[in-house]
Design an enzyme around this catalytic site. Structure first.
Site, short mmCIF file in Angstrom:
data_model
loop_
_atom_site.label_atom_id
_atom_site.label_comp_id
_atom_site.label_asym_id
_atom_site.label_seq_id
_atom_site.Cartn_x
_atom_site.Cartn_y
_atom_site.Cartn_z
N PRO A 169 0.85 -1.19 0.00
CA PRO A 169 0.00 0.00 0.00
C PRO A 169 0.89 1.24 0.00
CG PRO A 169 0.06 -0.99 2.17
CD PRO A 169 0.75 -1.96 1.26
N VAL A 171 2.06 4.31 1.50
CA VAL A 171 1.95 4.82 2.86
C VAL A 171 1.87 6.34 2.80
CG1 VAL A 171 2.98 4.83 5.15
CG2 VAL A 171 3.28 2.84 3.68
N ARG A 208 14.44 7.10 -14.12
CA ARG A 208 15.32 7.26 -12.97
C ARG A 208 14.71 8.26 -11.98
NH1 ARG A 208 21.81 8.86 -12.96
NH2 ARG A 208 22.14 8.43 -10.74
N ARG A 245 21.36 0.87 8.00
CA ARG A 245 20.45 2.00 7.89
C ARG A 245 19.03 1.46 7.94
NH1 ARG A 245 20.55 4.96 2.52
NH2 ARG A 245 18.43 4.23 2.15
N GLU A 262 18.63 -1.34 5.20
CA GLU A 262 19.76 -1.25 4.27
C GLU A 262 21.03 -1.73 4.96
OE1 GLU A 262 19.57 -0.43 1.17
OE2 GLU A 262 17.71 0.70 0.91
#
Length: 289
Positions: A169, A171, A208, A245, A262
């Site tokens: 979904p 957010v 990009r 991260r 990450e």
């Protein structure tokens, strides 16, 4: 004098410039190490000659995930690799969100559509489609229910390339409170940042994106820090993490939840937080001992 490789990738039109890399190489040298930037797929690099290889900006890995994880396995057998190959393998496939959810960590609800699965897309809410192996919002797009035909085209292309898709979904909290990135290094919070929404309505999936729009320093709330620490504690080989991260957004209930974790090649944004550089250098040197 420890020899340290800061692992990066070859320049290319789809590859961002790692602004932190030369700064970190220089700072490690000034601290007494022999540090150099090395390209992960360069066959001429003797990884065994280094005391430590720190993955930093291998930002092409998602195009070649299998090849990259094989490199990590091989590199980790001849020198210390940070983060370890097992963590790299686990984190390069975003199905890890299911592992975090099973451990009780709040995450953005996610379904996975592998090649051959029915293209079951939401018809009652805005949603996001992206690959399980991706970075910088590559092949990611945001859709409203009336754009199913375009979303199906994206799924068809991804499945034709053998890619599994994620469907989440959208957010909406991102549009108001942004996405917060909590950086950890050497087992402690290093610094945090906040950015705006990456996916804008109507942007094609193969265009990009600006990966970190409006990035600014951020002081994490106790709730954000708690969720981030719970997520990291659920990582296989968690004690071996040199860096991490945790990307958080506010869920439908207004509470922080994990968007992504990450652990492979997170941008440290040292250019935004120059005061963090000494701590990073200290932790990297400690990892060679």
């Amino acid at each position: 004098m420890p020899r340290i490789a800061l692992v990066t990738c070859r320049p290319g039109p789809q590859i961002s410039v790692d602004r932190d890399l030369p700064v970190l190489v220089r700072a490690l040298g000034e601290a007494g190490a022999e540090a150099s930037a090395e390209v992960w797929d360069d066959p001429g690099v003797d990884w065994a000659s280094f005391d430590l290889a720190v993955i930093r900006s291998t930002w092409d890995y998602s195009w070649r995930a299998a090849e990259f994880t094989a490199w990590a396995e091989a590199c980790g057998k001849v020198t210390r690799l940070a983060n370890p190959a097992g963590v790299v393998r686990w984190n390069t496939d975003k199905r890890y969100l299911g592992d975090l959810a099973a451990a009780g960590v709040p995450v953005v609800p996610t379904r996975y559509l592998a090649p051959g699965d029915p293209a079951d897309l939401p018809d009652d809410q805005e949603y996001v489609v992206k690959p399980v192996s991706g970075a910088g919002a590559r092949l990611a797009a945001r859709y409203t229910p009336d754009r199913h035909a375009t979303a199906l085209g994206q799924l068809e292309r991804m499945h034709a390339e053998g890619l599994t898709a994620m469907v989440q979904p959208y957010v909406r909290g991102i549009d108001t409170t942004g996405e917060r990135a909590l950086q950890f290094f050497g087992g402690r919070l290093l610094h945090a940042g906040r950015k705006g929404a990456v996916l804008t309505p109507g942007t094609p999936y193969d265009e990009r994106k600006v990966a970190h729009p409006g990035l600014e320093p951020w002081t994490p709330t106790p709730a954000e820090l708690s969720v981030a620490e719970r997520a990291l504690a659920a990582v296989p080989e968690a004690p071996e993490l040199l860096y991490a991260r945790v990307d958080l957004v506010d869920g439908a209930d207004g509470r922080p939840c994990v968007m992504e974790l990450e652990l492979v090649e997170p941008n440290l944004f040292l250019w935004l937080h120059p005061g963090s550089l000494p701590r990073v250098v200290e932790a990297v040197l400690a990892a060679t001992r």
